[in-house]
Write a protein that holds these residues in place. Structure first.
Motif, mmCIF file in Angstrom:
data_model
loop_
_atom_site.group_PDB
_atom_site.id
_atom_site.type_symbol
_atom_site.label_atom_id
_atom_site.label_comp_id
_atom_site.label_asym_id
_atom_site.label_seq_id
_atom_site.Cartn_x
_atom_site.Cartn_y
_atom_site.Cartn_z
ATOM 1 N N SER A 143 0.886 -1.143 0.000
ATOM 2 C CA SER A 143 0.000 0.000 0.000
ATOM 3 C C SER A 143 0.932 1.202 0.000
ATOM 4 O O SER A 143 2.140 1.064 0.181
ATOM 5 C CB SER A 143 -0.842 -0.022 1.266
ATOM 6 O OG SER A 143 -0.001 -0.121 2.384
ATOM 7 N N ILE A 173 -7.321 -11.472 6.761
ATOM 8 C CA ILE A 173 -5.938 -11.093 7.054
ATOM 9 C C ILE A 173 -5.670 -11.049 8.554
ATOM 10 O O ILE A 173 -4.635 -11.465 9.035
ATOM 11 C CB ILE A 173 -5.618 -9.724 6.421
ATOM 12 C CG1 ILE A 173 -5.598 -9.850 4.904
ATOM 13 C CG2 ILE A 173 -4.292 -9.181 6.914
ATOM 14 C CD1 ILE A 173 -5.313 -8.586 4.182
ATOM 15 N N ILE A 223 1.168 -14.127 4.481
ATOM 16 C CA ILE A 223 0.422 -12.889 4.725
ATOM 17 C C ILE A 223 1.145 -12.049 5.767
ATOM 18 O O ILE A 223 1.386 -10.861 5.575
ATOM 19 C CB ILE A 223 -0.996 -13.198 5.252
ATOM 20 C CG1 ILE A 223 -1.785 -13.969 4.221
ATOM 21 C CG2 ILE A 223 -1.715 -11.916 5.616
ATOM 22 C CD1 ILE A 223 -3.158 -14.315 4.703
ATOM 23 N N ILE A 258 2.626 -8.262 5.152
ATOM 24 C CA ILE A 258 2.087 -7.116 5.887
ATOM 25 C C ILE A 258 3.168 -6.486 6.759
ATOM 26 O O ILE A 258 3.292 -5.264 6.836
ATOM 27 C CB ILE A 258 0.895 -7.568 6.764
ATOM 28 C CG1 ILE A 258 -0.212 -8.168 5.899
ATOM 29 C CG2 ILE A 258 0.353 -6.426 7.584
ATOM 30 C CD1 ILE A 258 -0.898 -7.213 4.992
ATOM 31 N N GLN A 279 -4.867 -2.200 6.065
ATOM 32 C CA GLN A 279 -5.093 -3.581 6.473
ATOM 33 C C GLN A 279 -5.869 -3.679 7.775
ATOM 34 O O GLN A 279 -6.732 -4.519 7.937
ATOM 35 C CB GLN A 279 -3.766 -4.331 6.643
ATOM 36 C CG GLN A 279 -3.016 -4.532 5.372
ATOM 37 C CD GLN A 279 -2.207 -3.314 5.035
ATOM 38 O OE1 GLN A 279 -1.523 -2.783 5.889
ATOM 39 N NE2 GLN A 279 -2.298 -2.846 3.821
ATOM 40 N N GLU A 300 -4.013 -1.548 -3.009
ATOM 41 C CA GLU A 300 -4.100 -2.923 -2.541
ATOM 42 C C GLU A 300 -2.691 -3.535 -2.494
ATOM 43 O O GLU A 300 -1.840 -3.237 -3.339
ATOM 44 C CB GLU A 300 -4.985 -3.737 -3.457
ATOM 45 C CG GLU A 300 -4.448 -3.844 -4.852
ATOM 46 C CD GLU A 300 -5.355 -4.667 -5.731
ATOM 47 O OE1 GLU A 300 -4.882 -5.098 -6.779
ATOM 48 O OE2 GLU A 300 -6.525 -4.874 -5.360
ATOM 49 N N LYS A 350 0.007 -6.425 -2.826
ATOM 50 C CA LYS A 350 0.141 -7.583 -3.684
ATOM 51 C C LYS A 350 1.564 -8.085 -3.521
ATOM 52 O O LYS A 350 2.494 -7.284 -3.445
ATOM 53 C CB LYS A 350 -0.113 -7.138 -5.114
ATOM 54 C CG LYS A 350 0.006 -8.232 -6.124
ATOM 55 C CD LYS A 350 -0.129 -7.642 -7.513
ATOM 56 C CE LYS A 350 0.453 -8.598 -8.511
ATOM 57 N NZ LYS A 350 0.583 -7.999 -9.827
ATOM 58 N N GLN A 363 -4.578 -8.514 -2.174
ATOM 59 C CA GLN A 363 -5.579 -8.080 -1.223
ATOM 60 C C GLN A 363 -6.928 -7.963 -1.912
ATOM 61 O O GLN A 363 -7.038 -7.455 -3.025
ATOM 62 C CB GLN A 363 -5.162 -6.731 -0.647
ATOM 63 C CG GLN A 363 -5.890 -6.390 0.618
ATOM 64 C CD GLN A 363 -5.445 -5.052 1.159
ATOM 65 O OE1 GLN A 363 -4.489 -4.461 0.684
ATOM 66 N NE2 GLN A 363 -6.162 -4.566 2.145
ATOM 67 N N ALA A 422 -7.732 -11.523 1.862
ATOM 68 C CA ALA A 422 -6.634 -11.611 0.907
ATOM 69 C C ALA A 422 -6.693 -12.970 0.238
ATOM 70 O O ALA A 422 -7.032 -13.974 0.864
ATOM 71 C CB ALA A 422 -5.299 -11.435 1.601
#
Lengths: 326, 337
Positions: free
Chosen positions: A269, B214, B239, B243, B262, B272, B274, B289, B295
């Motif tokens: 993001s 998520i 994941i 993140i 998130q 988003e 990826k 996402q 996700a």
């Protein structure tokens, strides 16, 4: 070849966490697994190849008094000769600090006699057991005291607060190991050049097996002119260690599929892109790119990814050349 | 007082009710699954004294309600009838390391009552804390508990009740697996979701695909091929890694502090997330996402190394199609309820 062999002594009193550290950094243990480790008997040698032509001989010296007495009397010329680095571990929870310091003095005395050029690192270990607001204070007091003690022996101490439960361990070890890399400047120069080509936010170099940070563009710049690029100022200063930690977790995670990873591309993001890819046989590179928000569209981004990967491939041969320099 | 905490039967939230005898491990399950607490830290949890509710919104809005173990639900002042009417699934936790005969009696009493009030209820039994049992003994233990529960229900004249059993432990991924199954039973759109995922797998040389929440690492849906626990673990950890790395480079400056999409599940201005990772054995881990804190994580076969880029573009296209249909599906389901 023999000149690139480095002897590291890992010392400290029994139970201070020496073998745990070694297992986490070099043998892919998780912090939880280290509970299974028993006491180290005498000296445990491990030979680790690091960055291709450098071999680390890590002497993990068991810390029980019987062995300790031996090191300072009968075995002292064997142990303390040709030492490049002494890593002395202090348990912050230790009840008998005077005894700890006494042993530290003994090893400094021997070190001065047999290898006076050695670098001395002090790790104040098990910091997680101290309350958060008291950690800095405790660390400073201890370091002042230890530096005073080691002054008569003409050693400049470098100290780190560490714990196996967070990333501080990676920070300490990456600095220790980096102090042994001979052609650091060449790496740094080329990394800056590469950054100029890519116009990246930040580039970080990692060693492949341990994922210790070797160098990063931001820290080089900091050394050169004392400032960082302003956009990175408000980022987490511990990010390098955290990245090491995260990638190691990832490596362990996919080892369940009995494989390893070639690269990792993340489009985050906030217009940030991450590329982690193998650079040479012994190094991984991580590139962080900041996209300008104007560029969008799936197709364009896909092409950009390929360009970055191509760039990494072309950089490969330059970095391989530096590695082979002895 | 308790009446305040009870969910309204007309609430659209599907509710999971977590019950069991005291010290069975109910609060620990909640903390580990929904709050990312380290399993070892749950040793220091206090005994729960009143019902607690966890809200979590993934594809459907869920609330998990935890009842204290030592309560007697059949006291007249307790509005247990309304409680059982309002819930979608009853999860009963049995401590497998303890003497479980009492628990089974308690369970069958609860089942009898709940089934009378709400025959549509899903009854799930977690045979919990199996990390302390040896491999051979686990199956024996499960067989014994299933047998005894069946007998008890037979005595009460309730042969038709479907009871599902799961072996769980908070120290590995079995608890997530069990919760995934339980949550999936509450999603009305599950068959069409699975169908969509099957379609995606068929046309994109994907080996296995999961649709994850998520925050909790529960999978809402997967394709119809059997779930391999190792692939699940790797995907769930993938994941976390994505993140975590992404969050390191979100600067704390106020201008984009709110764009951390998130955690609040509503990515408005943030792009988003990826991520793609090529593995040495030729497969690819792929994450993208989706909507509402979901996700999609897939492991992709990739024998032909030269063609991978074209292949990936195709997968991107297909996944985008999947995402837009997911959006449509979600909007429709909201209109209905």
């Amino acid at each position: 070849m023999s000149s690139s062999r480095k002897k590291l002594l890992l010392m400290g009193r029994s139970g201070s966490g020496k073998s745990s550290m070694r297992s986490i950094i070099f043998s892919n243990y998780s912090a939880f697994d280290t509970r299974r480790l028993g006491a180290t008997i005498d000296v445990e040698h491990s030979h680790l190849r690091f960055l291709g032509n450098m071999t680390l001989n890590l002497w993990d010296c068991g810390g029980q008094d019987v062995f300790m007495d031996n090191y300072f009397t009968t075995q002292k010329d064997h142990i303390f000769k040709f030492v490049q680095v002494l890593i002395h571990v202090f348990d912050v929870e230790s009840k008998s600090i005077n005894k700890d310091i006494e042993i530290f003095i003994k090893s400094l005395t021997n070190l001065q006699k047999y290898s006076p050029d050695a670098k001395v690192f002090v790790l104040l270990h098990k910091m997680d057991l101290v309350q958060i607001d008291k950690r800095d204070e405790l660390f400073n007091i201890m370091m002042d005291k230890l530096q005073k003690i080691s002054n008569p022996y003409q050693f400049k101490l470098v100290g780190f607060p560490t714990s196996i439960w967070n990333e501080s361990l990676y920070k300490a070890w990456s600095q220790i190991v980096c102090s042994l890399i001979p052609n650091m400047n060449l790496f740094n120069d080329n990394l800056l050049k590469f950054n100029r080509i890519l116009d990246a936010e930040e580039i970080i170099l990692f060693e492949k097996t341990t994922f210790l940070v070797i160098s990063s563009t931001n820290s080089i710049r900091q050394q050169l002119n004392g400032t960082t690029t302003n956009s990175l100022d408000n980022l987490d200063p511990k990010r390098f260690e955290k990245i090491s930690n995260i990638i190691k977790t990832y490596k362990q995670s996919i080892s369940k599929l009995r494989t390893n990873f070639n690269n990792l591309i993340i489009k985050g993001s906030n217009d940030t892109q991450f590329f982690i890819d193998g650079l040479t046989d012994n190094m991984f590179i991580m590139i962080i790119l900041k996209d300008s928000p104007s560029k969008s569209g799936e197709y364009v981004n896909n092409k950009e990814e390929l360009i970055v990967l191509k760039n990494i491939k072309s950089a490969r041969k330059w970095f391989e050349k530096i590695e082979s320099v002895k | 007082m308790e009446g305040m905490l009870l969910p309204n039967p007309k609430d659209s939230n599907a509710t999971i009710l977590l019950m069991g005898l005291r010290r069975g491990g109910k609060s620990s399950i909640c903390k580990v699954v929904f709050h990312n607490m380290q399993p070892l830290d749950t040793l220091y949890l206090e005994s729960t004294s009143k019902p607690t509710t966890e809200q979590f919104s993934s594809l459907i809005d869920l609330s998990v309600m935890e009842l204290p173990g030592q309560l007697n639900y059949f006291e007249p002042n307790y509005d247990s009838e309304r409680l059982f009417q309002s819930i979608g699934a009853l999860v009963y936790v049995i401590d497998s390391q303890d003497e479980y005969l009492n628990a089974i009696t308690n369970l069958s009493m609860i089942i009898e009552y709940a089934y009378k009030v709400n025959p549509k209820i899903n009854i799930e039994v977690l045979i919990h804390k199996i990390d302390g049992l040896s491999e051979d003994y686990r199956l024996d233990c499960q067989r014994d508990i299933m047998q005894r529960t069946g007998d008890e229900l037979l005595d009460l004249g309730l042969e038709g009740v479907q009871v599902s059993f799961y072996l769980t432990s908070i120290f590995d991924h079995s608890i997530y697996e069990a919760f995934s199954r339980i949550v999936q039973k509450l999603i009305n759109e599950l068959p069409s979701l699975e169908n969509m995922l099957d379609n995606l797998v068929e046309h994109s040389s994907i080996e296995k695909v999961f649709l994850f929440d998520i925050n909790s690492k529960i999978y809402v849906a997967t394709d119809s091929s059997p779930v391999d626990i190792q692939t699940y673990e790797v995907c769930a950890e993938f994941i976390d890694i994505t993140i975590d790395l992404d969050n390191l480079y979100i600067s704390e400056s106020p201008s984009n502090g709110a764009s951390n999409g998130q955690s609040n599940g509503e990515p408005t201005c943030a792009k988003e997330v990826k991520s793609i990772s090529y593995l040495n054995n030729g497969s690819i881990l792929y994450l993208k996402q989706m909507i509402r804190g979901l996700a999609l994580v897939a492991s992709i076969n990739n024998e032909d190394n030269d063609e991978f880029n074209n292949n990936l573009t195709l997968i991107d296209y297909n996944v985008n199609l999947f995402k837009s249909s997911l959006k449509k599906m979600w909007e429709n389901s909201r209109i209905q309820s």
